[in-house]
Design a protein around this motif. Sequence first.
Motif, mmCIF file in Angstrom:
data_model
loop_
_atom_site.group_PDB
_atom_site.id
_atom_site.type_symbol
_atom_site.label_atom_id
_atom_site.label_comp_id
_atom_site.label_asym_id
_atom_site.label_seq_id
_atom_site.Cartn_x
_atom_site.Cartn_y
_atom_site.Cartn_z
ATOM 1 N N LEU A 189 -30.928 13.385 43.480
ATOM 2 C CA LEU A 189 -29.933 14.444 43.609
ATOM 3 C C LEU A 189 -28.928 14.425 42.464
ATOM 4 N N LEU A 190 -28.545 13.234 42.049
ATOM 5 C CA LEU A 190 -27.627 13.122 40.923
ATOM 6 C C LEU A 190 -28.280 13.673 39.658
ATOM 7 N N ALA A 191 -29.559 13.387 39.479
ATOM 8 C CA ALA A 191 -30.286 13.931 38.327
ATOM 9 C C ALA A 191 -30.270 15.456 38.370
ATOM 10 N N GLU A 192 -30.423 16.028 39.560
ATOM 11 C CA GLU A 192 -30.389 17.484 39.688
ATOM 12 C C GLU A 192 -29.062 18.064 39.213
ATOM 13 N N THR A 193 -27.975 17.320 39.384
ATOM 14 C CA THR A 193 -26.667 17.842 38.971
ATOM 15 C C THR A 193 -26.513 17.872 37.455
ATOM 16 N N PHE A 194 -27.416 17.217 36.743
ATOM 17 C CA PHE A 194 -27.403 17.249 35.283
ATOM 18 C C PHE A 194 -28.553 18.076 34.712
ATOM 19 N N ASP A 195 -29.549 18.386 35.522
ATOM 20 C CA ASP A 195 -30.753 19.092 35.083
ATOM 21 C C ASP A 195 -30.417 20.553 34.785
ATOM 22 N N PRO A 196 -30.528 20.961 33.514
ATOM 23 C CA PRO A 196 -30.186 22.345 33.167
ATOM 24 C C PRO A 196 -31.027 23.368 33.933
ATOM 25 N N ASN A 197 -32.283 23.031 34.228
ATOM 26 C CA ASN A 197 -33.153 23.949 34.960
ATOM 27 C C ASN A 197 -32.665 24.153 36.389
ATOM 28 N N VAL A 198 -32.277 23.088 37.040
ATOM 29 C CA VAL A 198 -31.795 23.179 38.422
ATOM 30 C C VAL A 198 -30.431 23.872 38.445
ATOM 31 N N LEU A 199 -29.559 23.526 37.522
ATOM 32 C CA LEU A 199 -28.232 24.147 37.495
ATOM 33 C C LEU A 199 -28.338 25.659 37.311
ATOM 34 N N SER A 200 -29.275 26.109 36.474
ATOM 35 C CA SER A 200 -29.416 27.554 36.276
ATOM 36 C C SER A 200 -29.966 28.220 37.536
ATOM 37 N N LYS A 201 -30.868 27.544 38.258
ATOM 38 C CA LYS A 201 -31.383 28.100 39.514
ATOM 39 C C LYS A 201 -30.297 28.169 40.573
ATOM 40 N N LEU A 202 -29.385 27.199 40.567
ATOM 41 C CA LEU A 202 -28.300 27.184 41.540
ATOM 42 C C LEU A 202 -27.216 28.203 41.194
ATOM 43 N N GLY A 203 -27.254 28.707 39.960
ATOM 44 C CA GLY A 203 -26.252 29.666 39.531
ATOM 45 C C GLY A 203 -24.897 29.027 39.285
ATOM 46 N N THR A 204 -24.910 27.764 38.906
ATOM 47 C CA THR A 204 -23.679 27.029 38.674
ATOM 48 C C THR A 204 -22.982 27.565 37.425
ATOM 49 N N LEU A 205 -21.709 27.850 37.558
ATOM 50 C CA LEU A 205 -20.928 28.357 36.435
ATOM 51 C C LEU A 205 -20.002 27.276 35.913
ATOM 52 N N GLY A 206 -19.832 27.225 34.608
ATOM 53 C CA GLY A 206 -18.872 26.309 34.009
ATOM 54 C C GLY A 206 -19.372 24.895 33.797
ATOM 55 N N LEU A 207 -20.606 24.609 34.165
ATOM 56 C CA LEU A 207 -21.172 23.280 33.942
ATOM 57 C C LEU A 207 -22.386 23.389 33.046
ATOM 58 N N LYS A 208 -22.399 22.569 32.034
ATOM 59 C CA LYS A 208 -23.564 22.525 31.169
ATOM 60 C C LYS A 208 -24.455 21.386 31.632
ATOM 61 N N GLY A 209 -25.742 21.605 31.558
ATOM 62 C CA GLY A 209 -26.683 20.557 31.894
ATOM 63 C C GLY A 209 -26.743 19.511 30.799
ATOM 64 N N ASP A 210 -27.256 18.378 31.131
ATOM 65 C CA ASP A 210 -27.451 17.288 30.182
ATOM 66 C C ASP A 210 -28.858 16.750 30.425
ATOM 67 N N ALA A 211 -29.817 17.292 29.675
ATOM 68 C CA ALA A 211 -31.226 16.958 29.891
ATOM 69 C C ALA A 211 -31.488 15.461 29.721
ATOM 70 N N ALA A 212 -30.829 14.821 28.773
ATOM 71 C CA ALA A 212 -31.047 13.387 28.550
ATOM 72 C C ALA A 212 -30.578 12.579 29.762
ATOM 73 N N LYS A 213 -29.417 12.925 30.300
ATOM 74 C CA LYS A 213 -28.899 12.229 31.485
ATOM 75 C C LYS A 213 -29.795 12.510 32.692
ATOM 76 N N ALA A 214 -30.255 13.750 32.820
ATOM 77 C CA ALA A 214 -31.158 14.099 33.918
ATOM 78 C C ALA A 214 -32.446 13.294 33.824
ATOM 79 N N ARG A 215 -33.019 13.186 32.622
ATOM 80 C CA ARG A 215 -34.245 12.396 32.437
ATOM 81 C C ARG A 215 -34.020 10.939 32.835
ATOM 82 N N GLU A 216 -32.892 10.389 32.409
ATOM 83 C CA GLU A 216 -32.560 8.997 32.738
ATOM 84 C C GLU A 216 -32.497 8.792 34.258
ATOM 85 N N LEU A 217 -31.840 9.706 34.946
ATOM 86 C CA LEU A 217 -31.690 9.591 36.395
ATOM 87 C C LEU A 217 -32.991 9.881 37.138
#
Length: 115
Positions: A67-95
């Motif tokens: 779930l924490l990885a999802e909060t950094f995953d740019p693909n998931v954030l765009s599906k959630l329609g999150t505004l004001g947060l940029k994804g961090d693919a490297a952090k998502a991959r790590e998690l």
Amino acid sequence: LPDSISPLPMTSVPPPGGEPSVKGTSAKADDRLVTRGEELLSKGDVSGARLVLERALANGHARAAFLLAETFDPNVLSKLGTLGLKGDAAKARELYTQAQTLGMAQARERLEALR
């Protein structure tokens, strides 16, 4: 993110007497933290969810890592329609890698989608 992949659905904490836990009380507390993190995510509070999920992850909770990885995953954030947060693919991959190591099979799909 392919349409077949969506954010991990929310679950509830298993009822007492359910799955036995190796860590006992600590595992129950981590399950409660993960449930709280899911609630915060459902309300759009990604920053709050991150804080709660990081605490559960500190004790090796696989779902918290995912779930924490999802909060950094740019693909998931765009599906959630999150505004004001940029994804961090490297952090998502790590998690996601950490979640996979802890036993979350779904993490492999997410790692593939981030490549």
